[in-house]
Design an enzyme around this catalytic site. Structure first.
Site, mmCIF file in Angstrom:
data_model
loop_
_atom_site.group_PDB
_atom_site.id
_atom_site.type_symbol
_atom_site.label_atom_id
_atom_site.label_comp_id
_atom_site.label_asym_id
_atom_site.label_seq_id
_atom_site.Cartn_x
_atom_site.Cartn_y
_atom_site.Cartn_z
ATOM 1 C CB THR A 111 -0.844 -0.059 1.296
ATOM 2 O OG1 THR A 111 -1.717 -1.169 1.174
ATOM 3 C CG2 THR A 111 -1.620 1.183 1.555
ATOM 4 N NE ARG A 141 -9.221 -7.197 3.134
ATOM 5 C CZ ARG A 141 -8.181 -6.379 3.200
ATOM 6 N NH1 ARG A 141 -7.864 -5.604 2.177
ATOM 7 N NH2 ARG A 141 -7.444 -6.327 4.283
ATOM 8 N N GLY A 195 -10.484 -3.294 2.919
ATOM 9 C CA GLY A 195 -9.532 -3.172 4.027
ATOM 10 C C GLY A 195 -9.664 -1.849 4.743
ATOM 11 C CB THR A 230 1.034 0.377 5.002
ATOM 12 O OG1 THR A 230 1.328 -0.884 4.383
ATOM 13 C CG2 THR A 230 2.270 0.844 5.745
ATOM 14 N N GLY A 231 -0.540 -2.169 6.329
ATOM 15 C CA GLY A 231 -0.382 -3.408 7.097
ATOM 16 C C GLY A 231 -1.607 -4.283 6.912
ATOM 17 N N GLY A 261 -4.952 -5.136 7.004
ATOM 18 C CA GLY A 261 -6.062 -4.197 7.147
ATOM 19 C C GLY A 261 -7.078 -4.547 8.215
HETATM 20 N N1 ASP Z 1 -3.697 -2.185 4.548
HETATM 21 C C1 ASP Z 1 -3.880 -2.808 3.260
HETATM 22 C C2 ASP Z 1 -5.134 -3.644 3.263
HETATM 23 O O1 ASP Z 1 -5.321 -4.374 4.199
HETATM 24 C C3 ASP Z 1 -2.727 -3.658 2.830
HETATM 25 C C4 ASP Z 1 -1.319 -3.090 2.973
HETATM 26 O O2 ASP Z 1 -1.109 -2.085 3.662
HETATM 27 O O3 ASP Z 1 -0.368 -3.643 2.372
HETATM 28 O O4 ASP Z 1 -5.875 -3.602 2.306
#
Ligand code: ASP
Length: 310
Positions: free
Chosen positions: A176, A204, A206, A227-228, A230
């Site tokens: 992200t 889905r 996030g 980011t992470g 979700g």
């Molecule tokens: N936060 C994003 C999601 O869950 C994914 C990511 O940050 O890589 O869609």
């Protein structure tokens, strides 16, 4: 006049250091530098923080290296469903899109939702129809097809496994993207854009398009882009939590970010990071993963970009 600031991230999941080649590292750092330059050019010419975060995020959406826009990961049905949001700290206006397909720059569509509709969040076909109405650019499926992303999906296709793109060996790529900025007028803004998680279920959504979870901006407290994984950021209402800790508990920006990412998110079992800044000129780039693709520039100083631990 306020000294401008801009911070960006390209995802909290990075290639393991052992897998990073000098060529790949150089490509990632160049893409981060390009995004910083794009956003900072806006700020340097007196443009708004809102404009700067949109432009910086667009730059990363246009790069195949990041899991957003062009480089978005594949869903379980082999498509690309993108989420994005943007928020203006001055008036707390916000716009977002979720599960959109074919949109070249989801962050710009999110901004149009904010500016041209009475709504904050448009999803799926409704968002795509709105994009057609206002002439927002679309791209063909071929534009979003990336061989490495395709291989990542093939590794988990047909299973129930849902992956952050950086979880996937051996072809891990970036995540992200997001940006936070402080402009000369002293206003702050935040934006986030993503293709989500590889092999995610159709439909889905996030944290990235959810105001308060993946993105938040309020002049009185801070601007945040996350980011992470979700689902954990949704449950932790992470971006707003940082703001709330500053507002109600009097924590410093860094203290609030550390509390949320290094403590509360870990308690839930979540991995990831965030970037944040405030109108006093403080900033924080915090993550509980091995690295986070990130960059930062302060007016009158040199840009810095990095990948691994602080
Ligand atoms: N936060 C994003 C999601 O869950 C994914 C990511 O940050 O890589 O869609």
């Amino acid at each position: 006049m306020t000294k401008t600031l801009l911070a960006i991230h390209g995802g909290a999941g990075t290639l393991l250091k052992s897998e990073m080649s000098p060529e790949k590292e150089a490509a990632y750092l160049a893409a981060l530098n390009a995004a910083l330059l794009a956003g900072n050019t806006v700020l340097a010419s007196g443009g708004s923080a809102l404009e700067a975060v949109e432009i910086a995020v667009r730059s990363m959406e246009d790069s195949p290296l990041f899991n957003a826009g062009k480089g978005s990961v594949f869903t379980a049905t082999g498509e690309h469903e993108m989420d994005a949001s943007i928020m203006n700290g001055k008036d707390r206006m916000a716009g977002a899109v979720a599960g959109v397909r074919g949109i070249k720059n989801p962050v710009s569509l999110a901004r149009k939702v904010m500016e041209k509709t009475e709504h904050v969040l448009l999803a799926g076909k409704g968002a795509e129809d709105f994009a057609k109405e206002i002439g927002e650019p679309f791209e063909s499926e071929a534009y979003f097809h990336d061989e490495l992303r395709y291989k990542q999906w093939q590794m988990v296709k047909g299973t129930d496994t849902v992956k952050l793109d950086h979880d996937l060996n051996p072809e891990k790529k970036l995540g992200t993207v997001g940006a936070v900025a402080l402009d000369k007028q002293g206003n702050i803004a935040a934006a986030t854009s993503t293709g989500g998680m590889t092999n995610k279920r159709y439909g889905r959504v996030g944290d990235s398009p959810i105001i308060g979870s993946g993105t938040y901006a309020r002049n009185e407290t801070c601007a945040v882009s996350c980011t992470g994984s979700g689902e954990f950021f949704l449950r932790g209402v992470v971006a707003y939590e940082v703001s709330a800790l500053i507002e109600f508990k009097g924590l410093s920006l860094q203290g609030a970010c550390d509390e949320v990412i290094q403590k509360r998110l870990l308690e839930l079992g979540g991995d990831g990071g965030l970037i944040a800044l405030d109108r006093n000129g403080d900033h924080a780039l915090v993550f509980n993963t091995e690295g986070m693709y990130r960059g930062f520039i302060k007016e009158g100083e040199k840009a810095s970009v990095s990948i691994y631990g602080s």
